[in-house]
Structures are given as structure tokens and as C-alpha cells.
Design a protein around this motif. Sequence first.
Motif, PDB file in Angstrom:
ATOM      1  N   ASP A   1     -13.755  60.007 -43.883  1.00 51.11           N
ATOM      2  CA  ASP A   1     -13.405  61.077 -43.151  1.00 51.11           C
ATOM      3  C   ASP A   1     -11.838  61.202 -42.995  1.00 51.11           C
ATOM      4  O   ASP A   1     -11.040  62.198 -43.112  1.00 51.11           O
ATOM      5  N   LEU A   2     -11.352  59.637 -43.193  1.00 45.71           N
ATOM      6  CA  LEU A   2      -9.947  59.602 -43.293  1.00 45.71           C
ATOM      7  C   LEU A   2      -9.396  60.200 -44.454  1.00 45.71           C
ATOM      8  O   LEU A   2      -8.213  60.863 -44.422  1.00 45.71           O
ATOM      9  N   SER A   3      -9.730  60.024 -45.559  1.00 46.42           N
ATOM     10  CA  SER A   3      -9.243  60.510 -46.869  1.00 46.42           C
ATOM     11  C   SER A   3      -9.441  62.267 -46.920  1.00 46.42           C
ATOM     12  O   SER A   3      -8.686  62.654 -47.337  1.00 46.42           O
ATOM     13  N   GLN A   4     -10.654  62.629 -46.179  1.00 54.22           N
ATOM     14  CA  GLN A   4     -10.699  64.312 -46.268  1.00 54.22           C
ATOM     15  C   GLN A   4      -9.719  64.744 -45.344  1.00 54.22           C
ATOM     16  O   GLN A   4      -8.859  65.777 -45.561  1.00 54.22           O
ATOM     17  N   HIS A   5      -9.279  64.086 -44.048  1.00 54.30           N
ATOM     18  CA  HIS A   5      -8.189  64.720 -43.407  1.00 54.30           C
ATOM     19  C   HIS A   5      -6.934  64.540 -43.787  1.00 54.30           C
ATOM     20  O   HIS A   5      -6.220  65.232 -43.460  1.00 54.30           O
ATOM     21  N   ILE A   6      -6.640  63.486 -44.473  1.00 53.99           N
ATOM     22  CA  ILE A   6      -5.437  63.468 -45.340  1.00 53.99           C
ATOM     23  C   ILE A   6      -5.197  64.458 -46.391  1.00 53.99           C
ATOM     24  O   ILE A   6      -4.013  64.815 -46.451  1.00 53.99           O
ATOM     25  N   GLU A   7      -6.220  64.765 -47.120  1.00 58.65           N
ATOM     26  CA  GLU A   7      -6.277  65.699 -48.089  1.00 58.65           C
ATOM     27  C   GLU A   7      -5.895  67.144 -47.420  1.00 58.65           C
ATOM     28  O   GLU A   7      -5.376  67.779 -48.063  1.00 58.65           O
ATOM     29  N   TRP A   8      -6.703  67.510 -46.294  1.00 55.68           N
ATOM     30  CA  TRP A   8      -6.577  68.626 -45.721  1.00 55.68           C
ATOM     31  C   TRP A   8      -4.936  68.839 -45.259  1.00 55.68           C
ATOM     32  O   TRP A   8      -4.275  69.968 -45.293  1.00 55.68           O
ATOM     33  N   MET A   9      -4.407  67.792 -44.794  1.00 60.37           N
ATOM     34  CA  MET A   9      -3.112  67.865 -44.318  1.00 60.37           C
ATOM     35  C   MET A   9      -2.032  68.086 -45.560  1.00 60.37           C
ATOM     36  O   MET A   9      -1.180  68.905 -45.734  1.00 60.37           O
ATOM     37  N   GLN A  10      -2.554  67.566 -46.876  1.00 63.69           N
ATOM     38  CA  GLN A  10      -1.848  67.866 -48.010  1.00 63.69           C
ATOM     39  C   GLN A  10      -2.113  69.231 -48.499  1.00 63.69           C
ATOM     40  O   GLN A  10      -0.954  69.742 -48.727  1.00 63.69           O
ATOM     41  N   ASP A  11      -2.928  69.720 -48.417  1.00 64.24           N
ATOM     42  CA  ASP A  11      -3.254  71.210 -48.562  1.00 64.24           C
ATOM     43  C   ASP A  11      -2.551  72.166 -47.625  1.00 64.24           C
ATOM     44  O   ASP A  11      -2.016  73.245 -47.915  1.00 64.24           O
ATOM     45  N   ALA A  12      -2.199  71.622 -46.440  1.00 63.77           N
ATOM     46  CA  ALA A  12      -1.269  72.631 -45.730  1.00 63.77           C
ATOM     47  C   ALA A  12      -0.039  72.181 -45.688  1.00 63.77           C
ATOM     48  O   ALA A  12       0.834  72.709 -44.777  1.00 63.77           O
ATOM     49  N   ASN A  13       0.392  71.546 -46.758  1.00 64.77           N
ATOM     50  CA  ASN A  13       1.880  71.187 -47.021  1.00 64.77           C
ATOM     51  C   ASN A  13       2.558  70.194 -45.979  1.00 64.77           C
ATOM     52  O   ASN A  13       3.760  70.381 -45.642  1.00 64.77           O
ATOM     53  N   ILE A  14       1.856  69.465 -45.393  1.00 63.65           N
ATOM     54  CA  ILE A  14       2.529  68.575 -44.429  1.00 63.65           C
ATOM     55  C   ILE A  14       2.995  67.223 -45.054  1.00 63.65           C
ATOM     56  O   ILE A  14       2.294  66.696 -46.017  1.00 63.65           O
ATOM     57  N   ASN A  15       3.971  66.973 -44.551  1.00 59.49           N
ATOM     58  CA  ASN A  15       4.681  65.792 -45.285  1.00 59.49           C
ATOM     59  C   ASN A  15       4.630  64.417 -44.389  1.00 59.49           C
ATOM     60  O   ASN A  15       4.932  63.400 -44.843  1.00 59.49           O
ATOM     61  N   TRP A  16       4.727  64.677 -42.992  1.00 63.08           N
ATOM     62  CA  TRP A  16       5.060  63.733 -42.246  1.00 63.08           C
ATOM     63  C   TRP A  16       3.798  63.771 -41.244  1.00 63.08           C
ATOM     64  O   TRP A  16       3.480  64.496 -40.665  1.00 63.08           O
ATOM     65  N   ILE A  17       3.408  62.401 -40.950  1.00 54.07           N
ATOM     66  CA  ILE A  17       2.635  62.279 -40.148  1.00 54.07           C
ATOM     67  C   ILE A  17       2.802  61.109 -38.996  1.00 54.07           C
ATOM     68  O   ILE A  17       3.239  59.899 -39.352  1.00 54.07           O
ATOM     69  N   ARG A  18       2.871  61.555 -38.063  1.00 56.69           N
ATOM     70  CA  ARG A  18       3.634  60.750 -36.615  1.00 56.69           C
ATOM     71  C   ARG A  18       2.321  60.029 -36.138  1.00 56.69           C
ATOM     72  O   ARG A  18       1.263  60.874 -35.339  1.00 56.69           O
ATOM     73  N   GLN A  19       2.288  58.695 -36.400  1.00 56.20           N
ATOM     74  CA  GLN A  19       1.064  58.067 -35.459  1.00 56.20           C
ATOM     75  C   GLN A  19       1.411  57.030 -34.503  1.00 56.20           C
ATOM     76  O   GLN A  19       2.372  56.160 -34.977  1.00 56.20           O
ATOM     77  N   PHE A  20       0.890  56.871 -33.393  1.00 55.03           N
ATOM     78  CA  PHE A  20       1.007  55.944 -32.597  1.00 55.03           C
ATOM     79  C   PHE A  20       0.589  54.684 -32.934  1.00 55.03           C
ATOM     80  O   PHE A  20      -0.469  54.540 -33.441  1.00 55.03           O
ATOM     81  N   ILE A  21       1.365  53.726 -32.893  1.00 55.27           N
ATOM     82  CA  ILE A  21       0.994  52.254 -32.997  1.00 55.27           C
ATOM     83  C   ILE A  21       1.127  51.540 -31.712  1.00 55.27           C
ATOM     84  O   ILE A  21       2.500  51.220 -31.111  1.00 55.27           O
ATOM     85  N   TYR A  22       0.085  51.184 -31.201  1.00 55.42           N
ATOM     86  CA  TYR A  22       0.033  50.614 -29.879  1.00 55.42           C
ATOM     87  C   TYR A  22       0.293  49.017 -30.012  1.00 55.42           C
ATOM     88  O   TYR A  22      -0.701  48.214 -30.552  1.00 55.42           O
TER      89      TYR A  22
END
Length: 205
Positions: free
Chosen positions: A64-85
Motif C-alpha cells: 500500500d505504501l508504494s501505491q500511495h506514493i505512486e498516486w502522489m507522484q501522479d498528482a505531481n506532489i513533490n513534498w511529503i510532510r510526515q510527522f516524526i514522533y
Amino acid sequence: MRRYIVFAISLIMLLGSITTVIATQNIQNYNLRGYADATQTSDLPYRIPRLGVNADLFQYDADDLSQHIEWMQDANINWIRQFIYWDEFEPEQGVYQWQDLDLIMLAIEDYPQMQLIPVIMNSPAWARDSDILTAPPTDPQSIRPFLQAFAERYGEAIDYYQIWDEPNLDDAWGLENPRPAEYTALLSESYRAIHGADAYATVIL
């Protein structure tokens, strides 16, 4: 006679409306002189990727992780803001748990245009006096070993680091009144730690 008067008034109002439209357009053109209308052309001289998304990549398994990242790429997203606790990565002082983030960074390697922006948040219990997760560490220097180890491990893939989220709000500052001086101290120690491992990193707030 009355019809002519109504016609004349209507004509005057029409001419006034046209004049107003032309004047407004001229003012807009003057105010926007030197700017290209991004809705009319994609051939702009100054373009940098600006589209980003807040994401929780930890919730996905490998497929699922690879699929969601691919969808982000298809949407022309360049930045992924991820919380690191921080409290989850270093529940015991000096004991780091990298395995989940290692899987994410491995998946992102296949999408070189994607950039992860870690948002460091939440002090571990051993580093704070408060019972509230979002409280800053009692000693701002206590975050330095974690951030230095983080930057040493992921510095080749990560260029930008955000220290805390919305520290101007009490719920993000341990339900205490936000104190700019305390956040500045935390930011300063974080900057030194990250740059100690990655001199070219950018620390944002």
C-alpha cells in the motif's frame, strides 16, 4: 417620448459599464505588469515544485505504501510532510527504533522527485517533566543526540527538517502558554545537531 428617455438612460448606463470594465482591466494590467498569468501559460521562466501533502505513511504496509506514493507522484506532489514522533523513535534514552522509517525511505528511493519533510514532534517521557506528549523537552539539549543520529542516518535523502508543529499553540506546547524564547532554544539546539551531521540541511519552522 418616454421610450426615448428610457433608451437614452439605458445607453448611458451601458456605456458607463463598458467604461468601468475597461478602466478596471487597465488598472489590473498595470498592477500585474511584469507578471505572467499562470492560468494562461505553462511556459514560465521561474518554476519550482510547490505542491505538497501532509501524510501519515506509517499506516501503510509495503504494498500500500508504494501505491500511495505512486498516486502522489501522479498528482505531481513533490513534498511529503510526515510527522516524526520523537517519543516513538527514542522511547528509552539512547535506544532508537528506525525500522518503520527505514521501510518508508526505501520506498521513496524509487521516486527521486519526492522529498520527505520530517516534522519532529513530541518529547519522550524521559526528556520532559510534563505528562503531555507535546510538551517540549525540559532541557532543549536533550534532543541533540536524537537529531544528530537521525540526520546521520537519513541525511543523504532528506534536505529539510521541521522542528515542532505549531509551537505557537498551547495544545502543541504541552498545554502550556507558548514561550518564544523556549522554542528558540529548542530550534537552536536542533539546528546545531542536524548541521553537525548534515552541513547542507535546511532547518525550517
